[in-house]
Design an enzyme around this catalytic site. Structure first.
Site, PDB file in Angstrom:
ATOM      1  N   GLY A   1       0.821  -1.212   0.000  1.00 38.85           N
ATOM      2  CA  GLY A   1       0.000   0.000   0.000  1.00 38.85           C
ATOM      3  C   GLY A   1       0.850   1.255   0.000  1.00 38.85           C
ATOM      4  N   SER A   2       0.383   2.248   0.701  1.00 33.43           N
ATOM      5  CA  SER A   2       1.028   3.566   0.641  1.00 33.43           C
ATOM      6  C   SER A   2       2.440   3.565   1.192  1.00 33.43           C
ATOM      7  CB  SER A   2       0.190   4.578   1.411  1.00 33.43           C
ATOM      8  OG  SER A   2      -1.105   4.636   0.853  1.00 33.43           O
TER       9      SER A   2
END
Lengths: 485, 462
Positions: free
Chosen positions: A215-216
């Site tokens: 993810g981020s």
């Protein structure tokens, strides 16, 4: 009759020669294959005939051996079994060995030639030396902080000393007590069945053997690639990526969780985690340069050993631009182990110089004579030192004013990055909460620790899961423990 | 065959006695055995066994008494026979003691020591009271009668582990077949010595070199031999029946010099082995085991006895694990008897195993040597027969536990647990001592006046 007696004697000589040749065949020619026959209990018996060497954490043994007086004599015991299970693995008389127990087995059982007083000594005597000891790089306080922080939720923590690559904590949760598997018999079989059948997979080492979509948290990698490739030269200058951002070649727009991402600067995009900007930058860097940077961090490397094998983190080598865009924010097929993400934070913290992570500091004989010491080595110079300096600042901003304020520590500089990774078909699964970070005491010359935390908690309400909320406090506790040393 | 009378009697020929050699070799044999005993204790418990001195003293005393008997009554005997027997027996006691440590509830070494003492006592008695092996020839028919009785009696006793070869009286059990083999050897030697010319030269020629002797000559011996083999097959004692078969064929060949007998013997043996191996379930299983010792592993039933034995030999390698440090107890049942060689192979290695085989070979060779030097056919045949019993027995059991040939239950001479076996082997050595004394000593005056009839010069062809 003399002639016949001589003939008979010759016949006996033939019988003798047949016996001797046959003995040589069994004892020399076929000996190895007979020794290795799985039905031959000898190796097993010999293996447990003496005390197994111990695995040390901070100079103290976290393992032990107990004399059962049975044919398989010594069984493994574990102090704080669940806490150190992701480090030690198990050494079972029934199910073999895993992790350090497996990687250092020859030393622990005393068959390692390095333990012998002379080369080939063990070959001649067919014997073994007393089991050696394995000193790990793990710090008990940090291991405990990470374990308590996860508090039984599914997830993992990996912490590395950026300047050396020493693995300071390696936790997987939920855990199990390897002692349950030490011996033989119905209790061990039952424990094995329960552990392997458990839905929570307590024996899965999530820190090094499980990959998650990062993810981020992956945006740090994309930022480094963008800076190194010269796509971004000024982190505070606006980029040309619009919001809403349409994935190249599709009609799909990429959503942002925050406002203000339209043509935002790299600094803003990292601090507040803009999907659109980082996806767009990834596409601008291009597949080749992205892959180059990503692999320098250790992705796609199937050969990382600490010395237990680490599952390869994945970044696809061939992608269309829309897939590249998603990959650049840690989605699509991008997957990383917690250790891999700790390596990302470590590389940034150490000026782009990624040290090869290792778990065994040194091995000694039972008497404490040194056998081997792990050399600190650079894995890769991942990025330009100036790039590293700028990414460091971006990560500091995340903690000071962005999504990672939960990780802030008084008296130390902390850099971090949150991640909330979608997964499952149609992103229907409960997202994983990530936090990667590093911390440097204000009076220290270099960062003390880089850490990655992932929490996959199926019980939690979906909206509650976020890197900043769930994972950052755990990372902070681990970093505090590191700074307190 | 006999010396010509034309030779003048040798004046004051001093024949070597070599009793000093025997005594020093005996000291070596006892010392090696005690060393083995101590090394078992050190290997297992890091301590010298508490009764090591007693073991050494006991073995030493037995050896000394036996030596004195030989010195007194068989001063020209081969000096190697007794020391080899003492060493093998001592080593056997060490191995059994070593295996006893793994089975605290089944101690075999003390009983074996008692039987060994009994065996040595019989050895001494035989050396002292049997002045001349040749007198046994007179008792050939008594011997064969006793042998048949001994062989048949176990039929009336319950089977032990599938074979009806045991007699149990009170707490004692023994295997009469063991004694029967000496008696049969005496009978064969005696009968063949008396009838060898008739066997070799009379009767109808069948084809090429095979000449069928008249039924009157051949009949008795073949029927006795067949009878004993049939009894043994009924009792499922294959090892011993194989031994009798081999003994008979060898002696027949030595006595007649007819290769044809060997061919017939081998042919019969092959047919018999095939029939028994195919249709007798007990034997069939062993043949299957021999052909594929690891089949039971593949079938998921774990390793069988033969596989365990092979594992033990392999674990020994060149130099062995050291006494007391092997795991041959994994063989389980019969580890102390039929499979004791596997313990030797594991703990003493190929080196130790070769030494043991060479000891047996030396024993056998010395027996043949005595046979070669003797001057009367009965003695020659007896020496060859007794030596061949040892050789065949070693080959059959060693080949069996090492997977060279199908396994047949038999005792490794002197090494294996088993009272009747140890006693029998001591008697065999006593007879060999007797025979070798006659062979190496001063030539006795002819016993029967007939034998003194001068033979014309140049007609001695044998």
């Amino acid at each position: 009759m003399i002639r016949q007696i001589r003939h008979t004697a010759a016949f006996c000589l033939v019988l003798l020669v047949a016996l001797l040749v046959n003995a040589g065949r069994i004892q020399v020619v076929d000996a190895d294959s007979l020794d290795d026959n799985p039905a031959n209990r000898r190796q097993t018996v010999a293996r447990f005939e003496q005390r197994r060497g111990d695995i040390l954490v901070g100079g103290k043994a976290v393992t032990g051996s107990v004399d059962t007086g049975e044919q398989l004599r010594f069984e493994r015991t574990y102090a704080d079994g669940p806490l150190y299970a992701p480090v030690t693995g198990y050494a079972s008389q029934t199910y073999g060995t895993t992790l350090l127990e497996n990687a250092e087995d020859s030393l622990l059982t005393g068959t390692n030639p390095l333990l012998a007083p002379l080369p080939f000594w063990n070959d001649v005597t067919r014997g073994r030396q007393p089991g050696g000891r394995v000193a790990t790089t793990v710090r008990a306080s940090m291991q405990r902080a990470a374990f308590d922080g996860l508090a039984g939720r599914r997830g993992a923590v990996a912490a590395i000393q950026p300047s050396s690559g020493r693995i300071l904590a390696l936790v997987s949760s939920p855990s199990y007590n390897p002692e349950q598997l030490s011996g033989t018999g119905p209790a061990v079989t039952a424990a094995w069945t329960a552990l392997t059948g458990a839905e929570a997979q307590p024996m899965l080492n999530r820190a090094i053997r499980q990959t998650y979509p990062p993810g981020s948290a992956f945006k740090i990698v994309t930022a480094a690639a963008a800076l190194d490739a010269g796509v971004v030269t000024d982190v505070d200058a606006p980029t040309s990526v619009p919001d809403p951002y349409v994935l190249p070649g599709t009609t799909t727009t990429l959503p942002n969780e925050v406002d203000g991402c339209d043509r935002a600067s790299l600094a803003f995009a990292i601090t507040f985690s803009c999907n659109s900007v980082m996806a767009g930058l990834g596409v601008k860097v291009g597949a080749a340069d992205m892959l180059d940077t990503v692999e320098k961090f250790g992705f796609n490397d199937t050969g990382i050993r600490i010395p237990s094998g680490v599952a390869a983190s994945n970044f696809d080598t061939e992608m269309s631009d829309d897939q590249l865009a998603l990959s650049s924010i840690g989605q699509f097929d991008t997957r990383a182990t917690p250790l891999q993400m700790a390596m990302v934070a470590s590389a940034v913290a150490n000026g782009g110089d990624l040290r090869r992570p290792y778990l065994v500091d040194r091995t000694t004989s039972a008497d404490g004579d040194p056998v081997s010491r792990t050399a600190e080595r650079t894995y890769r110079q991942v990025m330009d030192p100036s790039t590293a300096r700028r990414v460091r600042q971006l990560m500091v901003d995340v903690v000071e004013e962005g999504t990672g304020t939960n990780a802030g520590i008084d008296g130390a500089t902390v850099g971090g990055k949150t991640g909330t990774a979608q997964h499952g078909i149609g992103n229907a699964g409960v997202p994983y909460a990530w936090f990667i970070a590093w911390a440097q005491a204000d009076d220290a010359g270099e960062p003390a620790v880089a850490v990655a935390v992932v929490v996959e908690d199926a019980e939690a309400d979906r909206s509650d899961i976020s890197g900043g909320g769930d994972a950052a406090p755990i990372a902070r506790a681990v970093m505090e423990a590191a700074l307190a040393e | 065959m006999t010396a010509t009378r034309a030779d003048p009697p040798p004046p004051e020929l001093r024949l070597p006695k070599r009793r000093g050699v025997e005594l020093s070799l005996l000291v070596c044999a006892v010392v090696i055995s005690v060393f083995g005993y101590v090394s078992v204790g050190l290997g297992r418990n890091d301590a010298v066994p508490p009764d090591a001195a007693r073991y050494g003293a006991g073995l030493g005393l037995l050896a000394l008494l036996a030596h004195l008997a030989v010195r007194l009554r068989a001063p020209y005997a081969d000096p190697l026979l007794l020391p080899i027997a003492v060493l093998l027996n001592g080593l056997g006691l060490v191995l059994i003691y070593r295996l006893d440590l793994e089975t605290p509830h089944d101690q075999a070494a003390p009983a074996q020591l008692v039987w060994s003492t009994f065996g040595v006592a019989l050895f001494i008695a035989a050396v002292l009271f049997l002045r001349e092996a040749r007198v046994l020839q007179r008792y050939a028919y008594l011997c064969v009668a006793a042998a048949l009785v001994l062989l048949i009696v176990p039929i009336f006793f319950p089977a032990v582990n599938g074979a009806k070869i045991w007699i149990r009286i009170g707490g004692l059990s023994f295997q009469p077949g063991e004694f029967a083999k000496i008696l049969l050897a005496v009978f064969f030697a005696s009968y063949l010595a008396a009838n060898r010319d008739a066997l070799a030269y009379t009767g109808r020629r069948l084809w090429w070199k095979l000449q069928l002797p008249t039924g009157r000559v051949l009949g008795p011996i073949v029927s006795i031999w067949l009878l004993s083999v049939i009894v043994l097959v009924l009792e499922r004692d294959l090892g011993t029946s194989l031994l009798f078969f081999g003994l008979f064929v060898i002696l027949l060949y030595v006595a007649t010099g007819r290769i044809g007998w060997i061919a017939v013997g081998l042919l019969l043996a092959a047919v018999g082995a095939f029939v028994v191996g195919s249709y007798e379930p007990h034997v069939h299983g062993r043949v299957e085991d021999w052909l594929s010792p690891f089949a039971s592993i593949d079938a998921g039933q774990g390793p069988g006895q033969l596989a365990q034995s092979l594992f033990a030999f392999a674990a020994g390698g060149m130099f062995g694990t050291g006494l007391g440090l092997g795991e041959s107890v994994l063989i389980g049942f019969a580890a102390k008897s039929d499979f004791i060689l596997a313990t030797a192979g594991e703990e003493l290695g190929l080196a130790g195993l070769t030494a043991i085989f060479l000891l047996y070979a030396l024993l056998v060779a010395r027996g043949y040597r005595a046979g070669l030097a003797l001057h009367h056919p009965f003695g020659q045949l007896l020496a060859v027969g007794l030596s061949s019993i040892l050789a065949l027995q070693v080959f059959v059991i060693a080949g069996g536990v090492m997977g060279l040939i199908p396994l047949t239950g038999m005792a490794m001479p002197f090494l294996a647990q088993g009272g009747s076996s140890v006693v029998t082997n001591w008697i065999i050595v006593a007879l060999l001592i007797r025979v070798s004394d006659a062979a190496r000593g001063p030539r006795p005056e002819p016993v029967e006046p007939d034998a003194a009839v001068p033979v014309a010069e140049g007609t001695e062809s044998r």
